[in-house]
Each structure stands twice: as structure tokens, then as C-alpha cells.
Design a protein around this motif. Structure first.
Motif: not given
Length: 327
Positions: A300-321
């Protein structure tokens, strides 16, 4: 310079590239293999047509990401690029459909509009202490508003084959936007890695005060990089309008977020001072193939937003680490 030295430098450059981007290269490889061997996606995913479609779709994101990479290395942000896409595409399409301009001239007008907004962003950011987030948030609304006012909220259609060529055509077997993308990536790589401006970008992003003491004109660096970002947004706007056969005032909604996602996933630090265009390319590929895979899996396209948001959050978290470990 002898051939042996050139070969040694090339090998060293490739080795360094893989070392710096090993994590995201592995992430991309895992994603690609999953989609390639998954019975639900493999048949459609591995076709040449699907590969070209993915590249055509992510080309718009990568145009923006080229400018966004340099802006984030500077420690800035540009939220206006999505709206510039809409305005540039609408004006370029109207120049042909309503004013009878030659298509190359109309495309140039669209790109110039992008440069103009980039220059406005650069001037305000350079001459004031207003944060780039606020400046580009304002111009985002201004550009989107102009797109609606200029078109009356309706698409501006252009259906000639010449207009469609830049966004939906082919040069041999390769889509035209992909050819343009290769040229843009080469030019951006040269700008970042082999020019004085490129060196100054890292210096300003790393430490503004130290850059000033070194004699670097921080204002000029910011002005030219925001102008370049506007250029990329204008180019993305006319290519997208060509691909959709029309200028759409709603075009580019959320495009700035996809560009930022590609840059961050590609390893560019949000705190500025570090990042590579090679990482951005892989980041954009991850985002592009992730979107394609989710569509093939009928998510579902709505869930696609969720998945992309999680990917971005993980990337930012790795940058923080990474930044915390450096300290």
C-alpha cells in the motif's frame, strides 16, 4: 604522467571509494538480491524495461540530490527544490503551448527560473542570519504559489514528440533522462573533487570561522552552491514536465524529501563537512529500487511512506553514531 601512475591512481581511487561506501554498497546489494531472487518480484524486476524505468524515475531525484549533496556538506538545507520543479515545468510547458516558443528556448526558460530561485535563496542566506531552513521553506511556498497562480491550478499540456523526447525519449536503447543524468553526475563529481569551489565547500561545512580565516569567501561559496541547486531543480522540472507531457502545478510534491533521503542514506553528514557524490548515487539507487520493490510487492502506498521514513531515520541515526565516535 605515465600510464602506470594513472593506473595506480585509478585503482587507489576505486579502492578508497569502496572503503568509504562499503556499508551502503552492501545494503544496496542485499536489497537488489532480495528483489532479484524473491519469487514475487524476480520475474518483473530483472527485465531491462524495469531497470530503465527505475533509472528514468530516479533520474529526477538524482538531479536534485547532486545540488543537495553540496548544500548539506555546507551544513545547509534546501526545501524549495520540489516547488521549483513545479514552477519550472509549468512555465516551460506554457512557453510552448501558450506562447509558441521553440522547445529548446522554452526548456532554457524553465531552467533559468530554477537558477533564479536558487540565486534568491543564496543571496538571502548570505546576506542575513536567517537559517537556510526558514529561507527555503518560504521560497518553497512562493514557488508553489506562483505555479498555481500561473496555471490557474490546471495542467499545461504539450503533446508534441519533440517536447516528449527529453523526458520520455530514447537515445539508442537508453532513456534520454539517463543520458542527461550521466552528464550531470560527471559534472558534479568534477566540481566537488577537482575544483577550488569543491574544496571550499568542505572547508566551509567543516568550520565556517576557520574557512573565513583562511581567506575563503563563505558568502560566494554559499551563493554559488544554492544557485547550482536551483539549476538542478530547474532541470528536473523540465525533464519531469516532458515525461508527463505537461507542466503540473502539483509536480515535485515531496521531491525535496526524496533528495535529502538519497543524500543522507548515501552517508553525507547532516552536520556538514563530509560527504561524497558517489555515496549519494548509491543512496538514490537504494531509494529508487526500494520504491520499485514495494510497488512490485503491491505494498500500500501509505505504508511506503512509513518504510521510507524508517530508512531515513536509520540513516540519520547511523550518522549520529559516526559523529559521536569521532568525538
Amino acid at each position: 604522467m605515465t600510464n602506470a601512475i594513472k593506473k595506480e591512481r585509478l585503482v587507489k581511487g576505486v579502492t578508497t571509494y569502496f572503503k568509504e561506501n562499503l556499508g551502503i554498497i552492501l545494503a544496496f546489494a542485499v536489497l537488489y538480491l532480495f528483489l532479484a531472487i524473491n519469487p514475487a518480484t524476480s520475474e518483473a524486476f530483472l527485465t531491462r524495461q524495469n531497470m530503465f524505468n527505475v533509472l528514468r524515475q530516479l533520474s529526477t531525484n538524482l538531479y536534485l540530490a547532486c545540488g543537495m549533496t553540496m548544500i548539506i556538506i555546507l551544513g545547509g538545507i534546501d526545501l524549495s527544490v520540489g516547488s521549483i520543479i513545479a514552477l519550472s515545468g509549468c512555465v516551460a510547458a506554457a512557453c510552448v503551448a501558450r506562447h509558441g516558443m521553440a522547445i529548446p528556448v522554452a526548456l532554457l526558460v524553465g531552467v533559468i527560473i530554477g537558477v533564479f530561485f536558487g540565486m534568491i535563496n543564496g543571496i538571502i542566506i548570505c546576506k542575513t542570519t536567517i537559517p537556510p531552513f526558514i529561507v527555503t521553506l518560504a521560497t518553497m511556498n512562493v514557488a508553489r504559489g506562483f505555479a498555481y497562480v500561473y496555471t490557474g491550478g490546471s495542467p499545461v499540456r504539450v503533446v508534441t514528440k519533440e517536447w516528449q523526447f527529453i523526458g520520455a525519449g530514447y537515445i539508442g536503447p537508453v532513456p534520454t533522462p539517463v543520458i542527461i543524468l550521466v552528464i550531470v553526475l560527471i559534472a558534479t563529481s568534477i566540481l566537488i573533487n577537482h575544483t577550488r569551489l569543491g574544496r571550499h565547500i568542505y572547508a566551509v561545512g567543516g568550520n565556517v570561522q576557520a574557512a573565513k580565516f583562511s581567506g575563503i569567501s563563505v558568502e560566494k561559496v554559499k551563493f554559488w552552491i544554492y544557485s547550482f541547486s536551483g539549476l538542478m531543480a530547474g532541470l528536473a522540472g523540465v525533464v519531469l514536465a516532458s515525461r508527463m507531457y505537461s507542466g503540473q502545478p502539483t509536480a515535485g510534491n515531496g521531491a525535496e524529501m526524496d533528495a535529502i533521503a538519497a543524500v543522507v542514506v548515501g552517508g553525507t553528514s547532516m552536520s556538514g563537512g563530509s560527504g561524497k557524490i558517489g555515496g549519494t548515487i548509491i543512496g538514490a539507487l537504494i531509494i529508487g529500487f526500494l520504491n520499485n520493490g514495494l510497488n512490485l510487492l503491491n505494498v500500500n502506498s501509505f505504508w511506503q511512506y512509513v518504510v521510507k521514513g524508517v530508512v531515513i531515520l536509520l540513516a540519520v541515526f547511523l550518522d549520529f553514531i559516526r559523529n559521536r565516535n569521532k568525538k
